[in-house]
Design an enzyme around this catalytic site. Structure first.
Site, mmCIF file in Angstrom:
data_model
loop_
_atom_site.group_PDB
_atom_site.id
_atom_site.type_symbol
_atom_site.label_atom_id
_atom_site.label_comp_id
_atom_site.label_asym_id
_atom_site.label_seq_id
_atom_site.Cartn_x
_atom_site.Cartn_y
_atom_site.Cartn_z
ATOM 1 C CE LYS A 61 2.479 -3.847 -16.678
ATOM 2 N NZ LYS A 61 3.714 -3.253 -17.207
ATOM 3 C CE1 TYR A 85 1.937 -4.876 -13.231
ATOM 4 C CE2 TYR A 85 0.729 -6.799 -14.014
ATOM 5 C CZ TYR A 85 1.905 -6.074 -13.924
ATOM 6 O OH TYR A 85 3.045 -6.554 -14.541
HETATM 7 P P1 NAD Z 1 11.073 -4.860 -11.090
HETATM 8 O O1 NAD Z 1 10.267 -4.404 -9.936
HETATM 9 O O2 NAD Z 1 12.305 -5.618 -10.847
HETATM 10 O O3 NAD Z 1 11.440 -3.636 -12.053
HETATM 11 C C1 NAD Z 1 10.605 -2.556 -12.265
HETATM 12 C C2 NAD Z 1 11.458 -1.369 -12.617
HETATM 13 O O4 NAD Z 1 10.624 -0.221 -12.822
HETATM 14 C C3 NAD Z 1 12.442 -1.008 -11.502
HETATM 15 O O5 NAD Z 1 13.703 -0.741 -12.061
HETATM 16 C C4 NAD Z 1 11.838 0.241 -10.904
HETATM 17 O O6 NAD Z 1 12.788 1.118 -10.320
HETATM 18 C C5 NAD Z 1 11.200 0.872 -12.134
HETATM 19 N N1 NAD Z 1 10.192 1.863 -11.759
HETATM 20 C C6 NAD Z 1 9.124 1.689 -10.961
HETATM 21 N N2 NAD Z 1 8.463 2.862 -10.806
HETATM 22 C C7 NAD Z 1 9.132 3.789 -11.540
HETATM 23 C C8 NAD Z 1 8.946 5.171 -11.787
HETATM 24 N N3 NAD Z 1 7.928 5.856 -11.245
HETATM 25 N N4 NAD Z 1 9.827 5.811 -12.603
HETATM 26 C C9 NAD Z 1 10.874 5.139 -13.142
HETATM 27 N N5 NAD Z 1 11.092 3.828 -12.947
HETATM 28 C C10 NAD Z 1 10.239 3.158 -12.151
HETATM 29 O O7 NAD Z 1 10.052 -5.705 -11.947
HETATM 30 P P2 NAD Z 1 10.177 -6.460 -13.362
HETATM 31 O O8 NAD Z 1 9.550 -7.761 -13.171
HETATM 32 O O9 NAD Z 1 11.543 -6.370 -13.924
HETATM 33 O O10 NAD Z 1 9.164 -5.580 -14.216
HETATM 34 C C11 NAD Z 1 9.488 -4.941 -15.440
HETATM 35 C C12 NAD Z 1 8.223 -4.773 -16.251
HETATM 36 O O11 NAD Z 1 7.719 -6.067 -16.614
HETATM 37 C C13 NAD Z 1 7.091 -4.081 -15.491
HETATM 38 O O12 NAD Z 1 6.392 -3.205 -16.344
HETATM 39 C C14 NAD Z 1 6.194 -5.247 -15.103
HETATM 40 O O13 NAD Z 1 4.860 -4.830 -14.903
HETATM 41 C C15 NAD Z 1 6.362 -6.143 -16.287
HETATM 42 N N6 NAD Z 1 5.995 -7.532 -16.035
HETATM 43 C C16 NAD Z 1 6.662 -8.270 -15.101
HETATM 44 C C17 NAD Z 1 6.266 -9.584 -14.861
HETATM 45 C C18 NAD Z 1 6.952 -10.458 -13.862
HETATM 46 O O14 NAD Z 1 6.464 -11.551 -13.603
HETATM 47 N N7 NAD Z 1 8.056 -10.051 -13.263
HETATM 48 C C19 NAD Z 1 5.194 -10.125 -15.581
HETATM 49 C C20 NAD Z 1 4.544 -9.339 -16.527
HETATM 50 C C21 NAD Z 1 4.957 -8.047 -16.750
#
Ligand code: NAD
Length: 246
Positions: A158, A154
């Protein structure tokens, strides 16, 4: 703030992507919501977005699939007529220590988080470059800046996304298209809801603001970066982590 603009949000059916899609819609943008599996959730976001009086559509696409992405991007352009903003938000985790990490788990995370952003940038840039105010916003992570135990795949994805952001910024600057990354800390979504309670408690003590962030707090930053107010910011990585890595 975004009236008359068209935005594409990957992973827009839940979590941070959903909050971004709704914030952009509330501020006047037409929205294409990209979802991987949950059509009902994507349709709910579309309905929520439409309630702000804008046009919204949902498109199923595995962001890691180059040719599927190409077809979907062409379809979106055909249906909306123009594209101004791309938010590369889709992401997954498959955590494990490096000593035991499976090859498949490394590949899957790189393919969705990094190659997925490349695929959408690659296939939408030709349309966004035609916009007088194009914007690309990549959702990275503080793990990509600082590294994190158990997240070798991951963190690498990133960190790679930050490289893609800076290169996009340089390649597209002459056409007035900006590209920036947001690096969230711990945000309350399905992604973090699976973490053990002990880790969640540790997170809260490690964060100076003493709480996790909300998807809407990331969406607010994305909205600013997408707006005209951010016209002189490009190639930046902005942390939103409650002070964790300040
Ligand atoms: P989440 O799991 O709720 O959402 C992730 C989304 O990505 C979902 O809608 C999922 O269906 C979609 N997805 C996954 N694989 C896919 C694919 N192959 N094709 C199309 N869509 C796909 O998580 P989130 O927390 O809302 O994450 C959103 C972004 O923020 C991500 O990139 C995550 O890495 C990043 N992020 C999240 C956090 C956190 O703490 N939640 C922290 C840092 C970064």
């Amino acid at each position: 703030m975004l009236k008359g603009k068209t935005a594409v949000v990957t992973g827009g059916s839940r979590g941070i992507g959903k909050a971004v899609a709704l914030a952009f819609a509330e501020n006047g943008a037409d929205i294409a919501v990209i979802f991987s599996g949950n059509e009902a959730a994507a349709n709910e976001v579309v309905a929520g977005a439409e309630s702000f009086g804008i046009k919204a559509r949902a498109y199923q696409c595995d962001v890691s699939d180059f040719s599927q992405t190409k077809d979907v991007c062409a379809k979106i352009f055909k249906e909306f007529g123009k594209i101004d903003i791309l938010v590369n938000n889709a992401g997954i985790t498959k955590d494990g220590l490096l000593l035991s990490m499976k090859e498949d788990d490394f590949d899957a995370v790189i393919n969705v988080n990094l190659k997925g952003a490349f695929n959408f940038t690659r296939h939408l840039a030709r349309y966004i470059l035609k916009s007088p105010v194009g914007r690309i916003i990549n959702i990275s992570s503080v793990s990509g800046i600082a590294g994190n135990v158990g997240q070798g795949n991951y963190s690498a994805s990133k960190a790679g996304l930050i490289g893609l952001t800076k290169t996009s910024a340089k390649e597209f600057a002459s056409r007035n298209v900006t590209c920036n990354a947001i690096a969230p800390g711990f945000i309350e979504t399905d992604m973090t809801s699976v973490l053990p309670e002990e880790i969640l408690q540790n997170v809260k003590t490690a964060v100076p603001l003493k709480r996790m962030g909300k998807p809407e707090e990331i969406a607010a930053l994305a909205l600013f970066l997408a707006s005209d107010a951010a016209s002189y910011i490009t190639g930046e990585v902005i942390k939103a982590d409650g002070g964790m890595y300040a």
